[in-house]
Scaffold this active site. Sequence first.
Site, mmCIF file in Angstrom:
data_model
loop_
_atom_site.group_PDB
_atom_site.id
_atom_site.type_symbol
_atom_site.label_atom_id
_atom_site.label_comp_id
_atom_site.label_asym_id
_atom_site.label_seq_id
_atom_site.Cartn_x
_atom_site.Cartn_y
_atom_site.Cartn_z
ATOM 1 C CB SER A 35 -6.981 87.436 -0.164
ATOM 2 O OG SER A 35 -7.035 88.526 -1.057
ATOM 3 C CE LYS A 38 -4.522 86.491 5.224
ATOM 4 N NZ LYS A 38 -4.616 86.519 3.758
ATOM 5 C CG ASN A 94 3.747 88.001 -2.179
ATOM 6 O OD1 ASN A 94 3.206 89.081 -2.461
ATOM 7 N ND2 ASN A 94 3.399 87.268 -1.130
ATOM 8 C CB CYS A 122 -1.146 94.036 2.820
ATOM 9 S SG CYS A 122 -0.053 93.997 1.381
ATOM 10 C CB THR A 141 1.966 79.504 -1.141
ATOM 11 O OG1 THR A 141 2.061 80.788 -0.530
ATOM 12 C CG2 THR A 141 3.133 79.307 -2.081
#
Lengths: 280, 280, 312, 312
Positions: free
Chosen positions: C26, C176, C76, C141, C275
């Site tokens: 994702s 995740k 990122n 995240c 990536t």
Amino acid sequence: MTIQPDSLAGTASATGVHGFEVFSNEAVADGVWRMRCHTPVASLIAPGQFVNVAVPGDSAHILRIPLSFSVAQATSQTLELVYAVVGEGTRRLSCMRVGDTSTMVGPCGNGWALPTHEGRALLVAGGVGLPPIVACARMLAEASVGFDVIVGAQTSAKHVEYLLDELRRLAPDEGCDCARKVLVCTDDGTLGTRGFTTDVMADLIADRPYAQAYTCGPTPMMAGVARLCAKRDIACQASLERMMGCGFGACSCCNVALVAGGYALCCKDGPVFDAREVVW
Amino acid sequence: MTIQPDSLAGTASATGVHGFEVFSNEAVADGVWRMRCHTPVASLIAPGQFVNVAVPGDSAHILRIPLSFSVAQATSQTLELVYAVVGEGTRRLSCMRVGDTSTMVGPCGNGWALPTHEGRALLVAGGVGLPPIVACARMLAEASVGFDVIVGAQTSAKHVEYLLDELRRLAPDEGCDCARKVLVCTDDGTLGTRGFTTDVMADLIADRPYAQAYTCGPTPMMAGVARLCAKRDIACQASLERMMGCGFGACSCCNVALVAGGYALCCKDGPVFDAREVVW
Amino acid sequence: MSKDAGPRMAVNLGGITMRNPVNTASGTFGNGEQFEGFYDVGSTLGAITCKGVSAIPWEGNPAPRLAELGGAAILNSVGLQNPGVAGFVGRYGEYLQGLRRKGCAVICQVAGHSLEEYARAMELFEELAPFASGFEINISCPNIAAGGAAMGATPAAAAEVMRTVRPLTTRPIVVKMAPHDVAEIGRALEAEGADALSLINTIPGMSIDVRTRRSRVCRPTAGVSGPAIHAIAVRMVWECARAVKVPICGIGGITCGEDAAEMILAGATAISVGTANLVDPACAARVVEELEQWACDQGVTDINELIGAFEC
Amino acid sequence: MSKDAGPRMAVNLGGITMRNPVNTASGTFGNGEQFEGFYDVGSTLGAITCKGVSAIPWEGNPAPRLAELGGAAILNSVGLQNPGVAGFVGRYGEYLQGLRRKGCAVICQVAGHSLEEYARAMELFEELAPFASGFEINISCPNIAAGGAAMGATPAAAAEVMRTVRPLTTRPIVVKMAPHDVAEIGRALEAEGADALSLINTIPGMSIDVRTRRSRVCRPTAGVSGPAIHAIAVRMVWECARAVKVPICGIGGITCGEDAAEMILAGATAISVGTANLVDPACAARVVEELEQWACDQGVTDINELIGAFEC
């Protein structure tokens, strides 16, 4: 050579970081390249020692590449490396062009030692182990030590033939009652006799007496050579290969199991070991 | 150009991965290089768009390098990239030799658009923003749109002079009542007048009417240009620069804040934006 | 090698049937469309995992969101910019339905700042996204102030998220996971009814401009991804696979078939290319081919024989 | 730039005074001697940290101990091969005493499989190693079956090791930490009297030969080090520095002055060059110069002004 159980002992080695500049780098046979470069290491290094080369072009592969040399000329400061392009690193090495520069750590490790006793020497090389044996043969020829050579390979390959020519070009034995033999065998019989180097060796040592053996090649082959030498009480020096971190005894990554127990380091105590001291 | 609040919308773009082969790569001025290569992208790309180039030689730096082009010839399939060697990536690019091959992702983003209204165009470039402005000028000259150019730099530099010559080599305006002006200014006055591009621009727009402005350079300069254009109600297209991940709208890393709120993506919605829609 | 001659490549990720083990991570694959210029996504991949989507639109983080690290990695801090479930479905629903028709599974990722937001997003997805083969709950995240990694920091917190979303759909739920305590947290998620686990998310890292003394991205810490983290990710997949029975999707620095094969040997049923999609847009398609070639070279008739086949 | 004109570079690592912040990571620098061919260690570095030593000799792990990872990293499983405290002192004592005379601090690393072994090694060092400026307790080696990382897995376990060794010496004790929960574990160690913390040790990773399906090193998992882990290490140093008051030695993927400067800005008082010593033997000496140049460029008169000077 005596091995110190903890290889990090002793005084600081003369190993240094040296620059080099490529003045020729070409394929001498399919898959085999010869690089010639100018470097101060050439006047410091002895047969059987190696250099740990920083090969430009891929900073994601951070380790240097340990390489044995075939010829070192102190006067002209030139080093000749004959290498097989087997992995990603040697592929990059083959991409270095004339004028390219980088660094090499060296001289690394302990090289071949001249025989301690009078008598003839026997050199046994397998495939990728040929270059260091060529350097050893050159050393013996210069020292006027009589020797014979057995070269084994899986099949007839140009690079084997190339290095055989190198061997044959060497000065003949002097003051020896018997002429030098350079015997070749392949697993498939496409070059020389069919069979294993150890078979050829068994016949040869039954025929001629040897004071010293030198071997470099696949581990099973060197183990066989070591066994035959032990039986006949022939001193045997074997040049081992290991994945290496530093090349000068700092990281203890290239361990070699010893008969006496514990480990030696291939980079600093070797790469040339007394075959009787190593666990095969 | 209308910006979609979520830039990932719309149908699949024509962006692809294309091979390229270098046929010339040389320094045209200190710090500035020009690479010419053969690639199918040349026939697909429009002025102001960019390519995202895979530069060999350092797999520890994994990102491609986004580059604007100065000339694209569809017939000969050749692309010319004029680039300043500023970082590690462009240094590697300058090491690519004739015959070297790699890949580029492109065409990327939205380029310069021809003026929508009748009238003269004004191009304002700052230092590193010159190459895309050269491509823009070429586009306008081919479309017979009259334009003037203001080029600003910190100091007199060979690459500025090189690109100025490129601009001066372009065909003169046709059917225009006034001759094209190519004005230069530097912070230290070593080339052209001393002062900022915005000062030169203020004088010029007081003197001549413009329907459309195009600008590329440091953000503060483009912000100044945008302000002046807003005052005079001159349409203004600005080519922005951002650190980019993919170059085709997949990673949302190169965000540009919008006056309307939210973000656009520099790689897909830009790099050319309507200056009024961007938060400066 | 003709497809007929090759080994069976289909796998089942906790109820999500995939024609082959290759999925996309994702946030690295847009929502698939951006890659149609490179290859036919729907006819090639086993699945795609869409960008994380929340109940209402999120702006994401300010610039700069990206920094390149010298060590085969990038950093990122996108912060889950997304148009909200309704906006996402309206804009991509048709395209994603098309992928399903071509035989590619579509996994929609669910994001939230709180249990309530996860629940609301899940309800909206359940109502508006018939095209979803299953859902991936993002509790890892590292780039949002509330929720995200915080929701998955401990086995208890992770379990609570799972308890919240589990009753809201009968479709498969993948979770995740963050790159820590994967065995314990994996067991907790399995106990609460997770159908599969995907790991690892980016590893929190930091890059400082030593001249300005400031972060090179918009927040002090951000997510490290790329080849640099591959060996770490393989280890975590191995640890997690030995702790749970549910299937695992292995993620982390995969750039080729060999990298993917390592994940499968370590215990992953499926893998996601992340990536690498950004720098080598056709990577995932290449991994499909290289993975099949490897299975072939290993002499198996079914890729499933190789899952967890690492010999220690 | 003349030394006189330059900023003061001396730092104090919990009682270990260093002429500059540059130290070497245990296991990557031999015991210093191997580097004398590259530069004068004693006159150049702030400190060296010796290889881990246990009460009695350890053989270490069988071959292969090393694998190269494509992603700017290596994987090692040496397993603390060492000759025991007595053997170590007999062989290196004189050389290390010489380093002290030249103004380079000498940190001896203490290893053990159990609390008893840590205690015994500590007692022997205290008795036999007058040349030690201080000690580093290794509770984070990922490559031994018992002890090592296991001893530092939780705040409670780490604290227990510290309680065991603290009474045995009055010299400074640094603790080498594993790459997880560094804030909590750091606080626990500080509470038990640790004078300083060093982090991070290698990150556990795994590399599988996909043809043989076996590990590329002697154990299933081993330690990842190199540029790949730098950004992760900087983040952990920052997290730990915000949690404790004791000084920190930052370790992880440092290859140049900028990498070292990031660690210092993140809160490290000293830094250790590790894997880079192997591939660039003169690296640590170069880092000393580059770090001083950076401090100079930052316009400070003392490097201490830059510790934790990261602006978020």
